[in-house]
Design an enzyme around this catalytic site. Structure first.
Site, short mmCIF file in Angstrom:
data_model
loop_
_atom_site.label_atom_id
_atom_site.label_comp_id
_atom_site.label_asym_id
_atom_site.label_seq_id
_atom_site.Cartn_x
_atom_site.Cartn_y
_atom_site.Cartn_z
NE ARG A 162 52.29 68.26 19.58
CZ ARG A 162 53.07 68.73 18.60
NH1 ARG A 162 52.51 69.24 17.49
NH2 ARG A 162 54.36 68.70 18.69
CB SER A 237 55.49 66.93 25.19
OG SER A 237 56.64 66.86 24.41
CD GLU A 333 51.58 67.09 23.22
OE1 GLU A 333 52.30 68.10 23.28
OE2 GLU A 333 51.91 66.04 22.64
C1 LIG Z 1 58.14 58.94 24.26
C2 LIG Z 1 57.00 59.68 23.59
C3 LIG Z 1 57.27 60.68 22.68
C4 LIG Z 1 56.24 61.37 22.04
N1 LIG Z 1 56.56 62.35 21.14
C5 LIG Z 1 55.57 63.02 20.49
C6 LIG Z 1 55.90 64.03 19.53
O1 LIG Z 1 57.07 64.30 19.25
N2 LIG Z 1 54.88 64.68 18.92
C7 LIG Z 1 53.57 64.38 19.18
O2 LIG Z 1 52.70 65.03 18.57
N3 LIG Z 1 53.23 63.43 20.09
C8 LIG Z 1 54.19 62.75 20.75
N4 LIG Z 1 53.86 61.78 21.68
C9 LIG Z 1 52.44 61.55 22.00
C10 LIG Z 1 51.82 60.35 21.23
O3 LIG Z 1 52.78 59.50 20.73
C11 LIG Z 1 50.93 60.81 20.07
O4 LIG Z 1 49.94 61.70 20.52
C12 LIG Z 1 50.24 59.62 19.38
O5 LIG Z 1 49.61 60.05 18.19
C13 LIG Z 1 49.22 58.93 20.27
O6 LIG Z 1 48.81 57.76 19.60
P1 LIG Z 1 48.19 56.52 20.36
O7 LIG Z 1 47.69 55.59 19.30
O8 LIG Z 1 49.14 55.98 21.33
O9 LIG Z 1 46.96 57.23 21.09
P2 LIG Z 1 46.19 56.78 22.42
O10 LIG Z 1 47.00 57.21 23.61
O11 LIG Z 1 45.77 55.37 22.34
O12 LIG Z 1 44.90 57.71 22.33
C14 LIG Z 1 44.96 59.12 22.44
C15 LIG Z 1 43.55 59.68 22.35
O13 LIG Z 1 43.00 59.40 21.07
C16 LIG Z 1 41.80 58.60 21.16
N5 LIG Z 1 41.88 57.62 20.05
C17 LIG Z 1 42.84 56.66 19.90
N6 LIG Z 1 42.67 56.02 18.72
C18 LIG Z 1 41.57 56.57 18.13
C19 LIG Z 1 40.88 56.34 16.90
N7 LIG Z 1 41.28 55.41 16.01
N8 LIG Z 1 39.78 57.09 16.62
C20 LIG Z 1 39.37 58.03 17.50
N9 LIG Z 1 39.98 58.30 18.68
C21 LIG Z 1 41.06 57.58 18.99
C22 LIG Z 1 41.84 57.99 22.54
O14 LIG Z 1 40.54 57.75 23.03
C23 LIG Z 1 42.57 59.07 23.35
O15 LIG Z 1 41.68 60.07 23.75
C24 LIG Z 1 54.88 61.06 22.33
C25 LIG Z 1 54.60 60.04 23.25
C26 LIG Z 1 55.64 59.34 23.87
C27 LIG Z 1 55.33 58.24 24.83
#
Ligand SMILES: Cc1cc2nc3c(=O)[nH]c(=O)nc-3n(C[C@H](O)[C@H](O)[C@H](O)COP(=O)(O)OP(=O)(O)OC[C@H]3O[C@@H](n4cnc5c(N)ncnc54)[C@H](O)[C@@H]3O)c2cc1C
Length: 337
Positions: A162, A237, A333
Site C-alpha cells: 500500500r 479498508s 490506509e
Molecule cells: C468498498 C471499497 C473497497 C476497496 N477495496 C480495496 C482493495 O481491495 N484494495 C485496495 O488497495 N484498495 C481498496 N479500496 C481503496 C480504493 O479503492 C483505492 O485506493 C483506489 O485506488 C482509490 O482510487 P480513487 O481514484 O478513488 O482515489 P481518490 O480517493 O480519488 O484519491 C486517493 C489519493 O490519490 C490522489 N490522487 C488521485 N488521483 C490522482 C492522480 N491521477 N495523480 C496523483 N494523485 C492522485 C488523491 O489526491 C488522494 O490523495 C477500496 C475502497 C472502497 C470504497
C-alpha cells in the site's frame, strides 16, 4: 473547462461526506490538465480521482482538479503478452472487465476495487494475492511545477505494501495521467489460492477456471463481504494490516493463540487489522452515524450524515484501543484530508 467555486463533493467521495471544494475543475485531456496547472501555478491544489480512498474532515481549501482523462489502447503486443495503457480517469473495475473481455490476464483478482486507473499506483492497490506492482509496466505523470510528462518504470515507483514513491518522496508533485500494464494473452497465471476464491469456484462447479471465472469469483466474494459505497458510505479498508516483528508476535501469540497471521519472512509477521479491531469489540458498533461495519471490522461506514471528523474520531478511538490491548499501532490506509 470552467473553474467552479464552493463545489459540493458529497457525490465525489465514497464516504459520502458533505464537504465542498473552494474551487473545482474537471479536466478531460492532458492538454487541459497542463493549461490548468500552468494558469494556477502557486495555488494550493488537490488532485481527485474516484474519491474512494479519502476521508474529508473539512472543506478542501484548494483548487480541486478532477482527473477525468479517458481512453484505453494496446500499445505493444506479441504472441504472449500485451501492453495496454489506460488513461487516469478510466474507472478501474470497468478497465479490469475490459481486459477480461479481451482475454488479457493478470488483474482479474483486482476486480471490483473502486476508484480510477490513475490512482492505482499511488497505494499499489492489492487484493486476493495480487498487487498492481505485479503487472504495471510503467505510468506517466505530469510534474505539477513544469507540466512535463515523465514516465516512471515499475521499479522507479518504489512499490511496497500500500505504498509507492507517490505517497512518499514525490507526494503532491505529480499528477498521474496514464498507466500501462503488461498482461498475458495465453498461459494465464490464474491465482485462486487466496481467500475464498477456490471455494467460490467449487461452489459454482468450476474445475479449470478462466480469468473470467476468477474475476467473477472475486466479484461475488467482495459483494458478499464489503458494503457497496452506493448504499453505505465507506472507503474500503480504513487501516493497513500491521507488520510486526517476530519476537513481538510470539509473545502475543502465547496470549492470543487464535490470532491469524501471515509470516512474511524470518523477521516479520503480518496480522489482520480487522481481527485486532474485532477483538476490541468494535465490529458492528455505531456512534451516531459513524460506525464499524457489521461484517468487516476493517471498514468504517457512514450511515448517512456522519461528518469526516466523527469518522476520524472513531478511527482514533480504534487505534488507541488496539494499541492498549495488543501494543500494536494500526496505521490508516485512507488519506485523511
Ligand atoms: C468498498 C471499497 C473497497 C476497496 N477495496 C480495496 C482493495 O481491495 N484494495 C485496495 O488497495 N484498495 C481498496 N479500496 C481503496 C480504493 O479503492 C483505492 O485506493 C483506489 O485506488 C482509490 O482510487 P480513487 O481514484 O478513488 O482515489 P481518490 O480517493 O480519488 O484519491 C486517493 C489519493 O490519490 C490522489 N490522487 C488521485 N488521483 C490522482 C492522480 N491521477 N495523480 C496523483 N494523485 C492522485 C488523491 O489526491 C488522494 O490523495 C477500496 C475502497 C472502497 C470504497
Amino acid at each position: 473547462m470552467e473553474i467552479q467555486t464552493n463545489y459540493p463533493l458529497k457525490n465525489l467521495n465514497t464516504f459520502g461526506i458533505a464537504a465542498a471544494a473552494k474551487e473545482f475543475v474537471s479536466v478531460t485531456s492532458v492538454e487541459e490538465l497542463a493549461a490548468v496547472l500552468k494558469k494556477n501555478a502557486g495555488k494550493k491544489l488537490f488532485i481527485l480521482g474516484g474519491g474512494s480512498n479519502m476521508l474529508l474532515t473539512q472543506d478542501i481549501d484548494a483548487l480541486v482538479i478532477h482527473v477525468n482523462l479517458k481512453g484505453i489502447e494496446v500499445v505493444r503486443q506479441d504472441g504472449h503478452t500485451a501492453h495496454i495503457r489506460a488513461m487516469a480517469g478510466e474507472n478501474w473495475h470497468e478497465f479490469v472487465q475490459h481486459c477480461i473481455t479481451k482475454n488479457l490476464g493478470g488483474i482479474e483478482n483486482l476486480s471490483l476495487i473502486p476508484g480510477n486507473v490513475g490512482t492505482t499506483p499511488i497505494q499499489n492497490i492489492g487484493a486476493y494475492g495480487t498487487e498492481i506492482k505485479d503487472t504495471m509496466v510503467s505510468c506517466e505523470a505530469m510534474e505539477i511545477a513544469t507540466q512535463q510528462i515523465k514516465t516512471f518504470t515499475n521499479s522507479e515507483c518504489e512499490f511496497a505494501y500500500r505504498e509507492s514513491i507517490f505517497k512518499g518522496a514525490l507526494k503532491g508533485l505529480y499528477v498521474i495521467t496514464s498507466v500501462t500494464f503488461g498482461l498475458t494473452k495465453v498461459n494465464h497465471k490464474i491465482n485462486t489460492s487466496y481467500g475464498d476464491i477456490a471455494a467460490e469456484l467449487t461452489k459454482n462447479g468450476i474445475v479449470i477456471p478462466t480469468i473470467k471465472d476468477a474475476g467473477e469469483a472475486v466479484t461475488a466474494i467482495r459483494r458478499s463481504k464489503l458494503p457497496d459505497p452506493k448504499e453505505l458510505g465507506n472507503s474500503g479498508s480504513f487501516f493497513k494490516n500491521p507488520i510486526i516483528n517476530i519476537e513481538q508476535f510470539e509473545k502475543l501469540y502465547v496470549q492470543h493463540p487464535t490470532m491469524p497471521h501471515y509470516k512474511l519472512d524470518d523477521t516479520y509477521v503480518k496480522v489482520p487489522a480487522g481481527w485486532l479491531i474485532e477483538q476490541c469489540g468494535f465490529k458492528g458498533s455505531r456512534y451516531g452515524d459513524a460506525g464499524v461495519h457489521a461484517r468487516q471490522a476493517l471498514v468504517l461506514v457512514n450511515y448517512g450524515n456522519a461528518t469526516g471528523q466523527e469518522l476520524l474520531d472513531l478511527s482514533k478511538k480504534i487505534q488507541y484501543t488496539v494499541s492498549e490491548k495488543f501494543g500494536i499501532h494500526i496505521e490508516a490506509e485512507v488519506n485523511v484530508i
